[in-house]
Write a protein that holds these residues in place. Structure first.
Motif, PDB file in Angstrom:
ATOM      1  N   VAL A   1     -89.139  62.074  94.080  1.00  0.00           N
ATOM      2  CA  VAL A   1     -89.141  62.745  92.773  1.00  0.00           C
ATOM      3  C   VAL A   1     -88.642  61.802  91.681  1.00  0.00           C
ATOM      4  O   VAL A   1     -89.249  61.683  90.615  1.00  0.00           O
ATOM      5  N   THR A   2     -87.533  61.118  91.970  1.00  0.00           N
ATOM      6  CA  THR A   2     -86.994  60.160  91.000  1.00  0.00           C
ATOM      7  C   THR A   2     -87.990  59.025  90.759  1.00  0.00           C
ATOM      8  O   THR A   2     -88.192  58.589  89.613  1.00  0.00           O
ATOM      9  N   PHE A   3     -88.614  58.543  91.839  1.00  0.00           N
ATOM     10  CA  PHE A   3     -89.594  57.451  91.739  1.00  0.00           C
ATOM     11  C   PHE A   3     -90.755  57.849  90.832  1.00  0.00           C
ATOM     12  O   PHE A   3     -91.171  57.076  89.953  1.00  0.00           O
TER      13      PHE A   3
ATOM     14  N   LEU B   1     -88.286  51.447 105.611  1.00  0.00           N
ATOM     15  CA  LEU B   1     -88.350  51.965 104.241  1.00  0.00           C
ATOM     16  C   LEU B   1     -87.332  53.079 104.023  1.00  0.00           C
ATOM     17  O   LEU B   1     -86.679  53.145 102.974  1.00  0.00           O
ATOM     18  N   GLN B   2     -87.179  53.937 105.008  1.00  0.00           N
ATOM     19  CA  GLN B   2     -86.231  55.048 104.884  1.00  0.00           C
ATOM     20  C   GLN B   2     -84.797  54.557 104.711  1.00  0.00           C
ATOM     21  O   GLN B   2     -83.966  55.239 104.110  1.00  0.00           O
ATOM     22  N   SER B   3     -84.515  53.363 105.224  1.00  0.00           N
ATOM     23  CA  SER B   3     -83.148  52.835 105.094  1.00  0.00           C
ATOM     24  C   SER B   3     -82.837  52.371 103.677  1.00  0.00           C
ATOM     25  O   SER B   3     -81.661  52.187 103.331  1.00  0.00           O
ATOM     26  N   VAL B   4     -83.878  52.177 102.845  1.00  0.00           N
ATOM     27  CA  VAL B   4     -83.655  51.731 101.461  1.00  0.00           C
ATOM     28  C   VAL B   4     -84.213  52.721 100.439  1.00  0.00           C
ATOM     29  O   VAL B   4     -83.843  52.676  99.252  1.00  0.00           O
ATOM     30  N   PHE B   5     -85.093  53.607 100.894  1.00  0.00           N
ATOM     31  CA  PHE B   5     -85.745  54.546  99.978  1.00  0.00           C
ATOM     32  C   PHE B   5     -86.146  55.782 100.785  1.00  0.00           C
ATOM     33  O   PHE B   5     -87.144  55.760 101.504  1.00  0.00           O
ATOM     34  N   SER B   6     -85.345  56.844 100.665  1.00  0.00           N
ATOM     35  CA  SER B   6     -85.621  58.041 101.454  1.00  0.00           C
ATOM     36  C   SER B   6     -86.685  58.897 100.786  1.00  0.00           C
ATOM     37  O   SER B   6     -86.977  58.740  99.593  1.00  0.00           O
ATOM     38  N   GLN B   7     -87.230  59.804 101.556  1.00  0.00           N
ATOM     39  CA  GLN B   7     -88.281  60.678 101.041  1.00  0.00           C
ATOM     40  C   GLN B   7     -87.761  61.560  99.908  1.00  0.00           C
ATOM     41  O   GLN B   7     -88.517  61.947  99.022  1.00  0.00           O
ATOM     42  N   ARG B   8     -86.473  61.866  99.907  1.00  0.00           N
ATOM     43  CA  ARG B   8     -85.894  62.703  98.852  1.00  0.00           C
ATOM     44  C   ARG B   8     -85.954  62.022  97.489  1.00  0.00           C
ATOM     45  O   ARG B   8     -85.883  62.682  96.450  1.00  0.00           O
ATOM     46  N   GLU B   9     -86.072  60.689  97.498  1.00  0.00           N
ATOM     47  CA  GLU B   9     -86.064  59.939  96.241  1.00  0.00           C
ATOM     48  C   GLU B   9     -87.444  59.816  95.598  1.00  0.00           C
ATOM     49  O   GLU B   9     -87.585  59.183  94.555  1.00  0.00           O
TER      50      GLU B   9
END
Length: 421
Positions: free
Chosen positions: A86-88, A76-84
């Motif tokens: 907020v945007t999600f 999951l981190q390779s396509v959606f990092s924890q930093r994202e």
């Protein structure tokens, strides 16, 4: 199995299973989409929930297996990092739900690719290999059931014909019960044929998906190779394709399990028949009689056909004058339209004698004589067939006696109800 290739009931079965999965995931989805995290700890908590959703949606491993959780998290981190996160969380609810489904498919594809490359996926079963072994086994079981059913039907038919020729023969036998047994055997045969057809369709679908899966995996390998980074637009569609194909394999596993359970449960039919007419009793009753198979009966009537000029207002169909002759939908599963109502027998019809088309429906017969008699007043004999079908207990009634067939009964209704039209 693609839904378009399934019987309507099996398609509904798959749809229901998908709805059940969505219902199980619904609380997790709500928890994620309703979250409005602000603190770092809250962000991390939402991310963990997304990991749980992705794992549960994929069905590839247990959420209590730490190794599996780590694999899913890394993918999951390779396509959606924890930093994202907020945007999600700023997206609308529907967009969040769609994103979650996309994450699940991408992670599934990545894990399948990693397994292929020997970099994880130890908890993922080799569904194609399992299916390639299980489907032939299921097919053999159905074939065996069909073989035994054919033998029963042929023997019952022989006994009934001998009783009709000599009313004093086998006086200890109930003609009604024997005819009832024959009707049930033929309906059981039709049901097994449907199961066999679905099993064959499943095998074909699995083979096709296996080729597509291998091709997609090879394309992915060629795209990724030893690159440090690749364009998401190149690999994401391939990961999604792998995920969709894997879902297809899972669906085939579900359908195969269903078909296998039905086949096993239907063994009770054979047990009931053996109680009504034990093997030693049947063998004794058949002594001196010649048991004919359906194929032998058909061979006996080859070369005979109706003379069209004998009928003024009837339409007869023959191979040389009819397009797609072999694909015509024949009433009564191709059994003689005359013998059912008149004799209470289910005899194989021979299309070579001629197919009668009456009110847009097609009928076949076991002999030229039967064809001529039926054609004199088709509506009368059709009504006789309806009454005869009601008179004898149908297979579906037998199934309804056992609560464990709750899934079988609607399946049978879909497929064989028209047999006694």
């Amino acid at each position: 199995m693609a839904l378009s290739n399934c019987s309507s009931f099996l398609a509904e079965l798959l749809s229901e299973q998908h709805r059940v999965l969505e219902a199980r995931l619904a609380p997790v989805v709500r928890d994620i989409t309703d979250s409005c995290p602000h603190l770092q700890e809250e962000m991390e908590n939402v991310y963990r929930k997304i990991v749980s959703y992705v794992l549960l949606a994929s069905g590839l491993g247990s959420p209590t297996d730490i190794g599996v959780v780590r694999e899913v998290t890394a993918a999951l981190q390779s396509v959606f990092s924890q930093r994202e996160v907020v945007t999600f969380t700023s997206l609308g609810k529907k967009n969040k739900e769609q994103q979650l489904k996309t994450f699940a498919m991408l992670v599934t594809g990545i894990r399948l690719y990693n397994k292929e490359c020997g970099k994880g996926g130890s908890s993922i079963d080799d569904l194609p290999a399992i299916l390639n072994e299980a489907i032939p086994s299921a097919t053999r079981a159905i074939d065996e059931g069909l073989h035994n059913c054919h033998i029963l039907a042929h023997r019952y038919t022989t006994l009934l014909e001998s009783m009709q020729e000599d009313q004093h023969r086998h006086t200890q036998l109930s003609s009604f019960k024997l005819k009832e047994a024959l009707f049930n055997a033929r309906q059981y045969e039709a049901f097994l044929c449907i199961l066999l057809s679905d099993a064959i369709t499943s095998a074909q679908e699995v083979e096709k998906m296996h080729v597509q899966f291998a091709t997609t995996m090879e394309r992915l390998k060629n795209t990724v190779q030893n690159k440090v980074s690749v364009d998401a637009n190149e690999v994401f569609p391939l990961f999604v394709a792998l995920s969709n194909l894997w879902t297809g394999f899972r669906d085939e596993m579900l359908l195969l399990k269903f078909l296998t359970n039905m086949t096993n449960n239907l063994q009770q039919f054979s047990e009931i028949q053996s109680q009504l007419f034990p093997e030693e009793v049947l063998t004794s009753l058949l002594e001196g009689l010649t048991v004919k198979s359906d194929e032998e009966r058909l061979r006996e009537t080859m070369g005979t056909r109706v003379n069209v000029s004998d009928f003024e207002n009837q339409e007869w169909l023959f191979p040389e004058t009819t397009d797609n002759f072999d694909q015509l939908l024949i009433q009564y599963h191709g059994f003689c339209a005359h013998a059912i109502g008149v004799k209470g027998l289910i005899l194989p019809g021979n299309a070579a004698i001629g197919i009668l088309k009456h009110k847009e429906k097609c009928y076949v017969f076991s002999s030229k004589e039967a064809a001529y008699i039926f054609a004199q007043d088709p509506d009368k004999f059709i009504q006789l067939n309806v009454e005869k079908a009601k008179e004898y207990a149908e297979l579906i009634q037998l199934l309804e006696l056992h609560h464990q067939f709750e899934y079988l009964v609607p399946y049978a209704q879909v497929h064989i109800a028209h047999a006694s039209c």
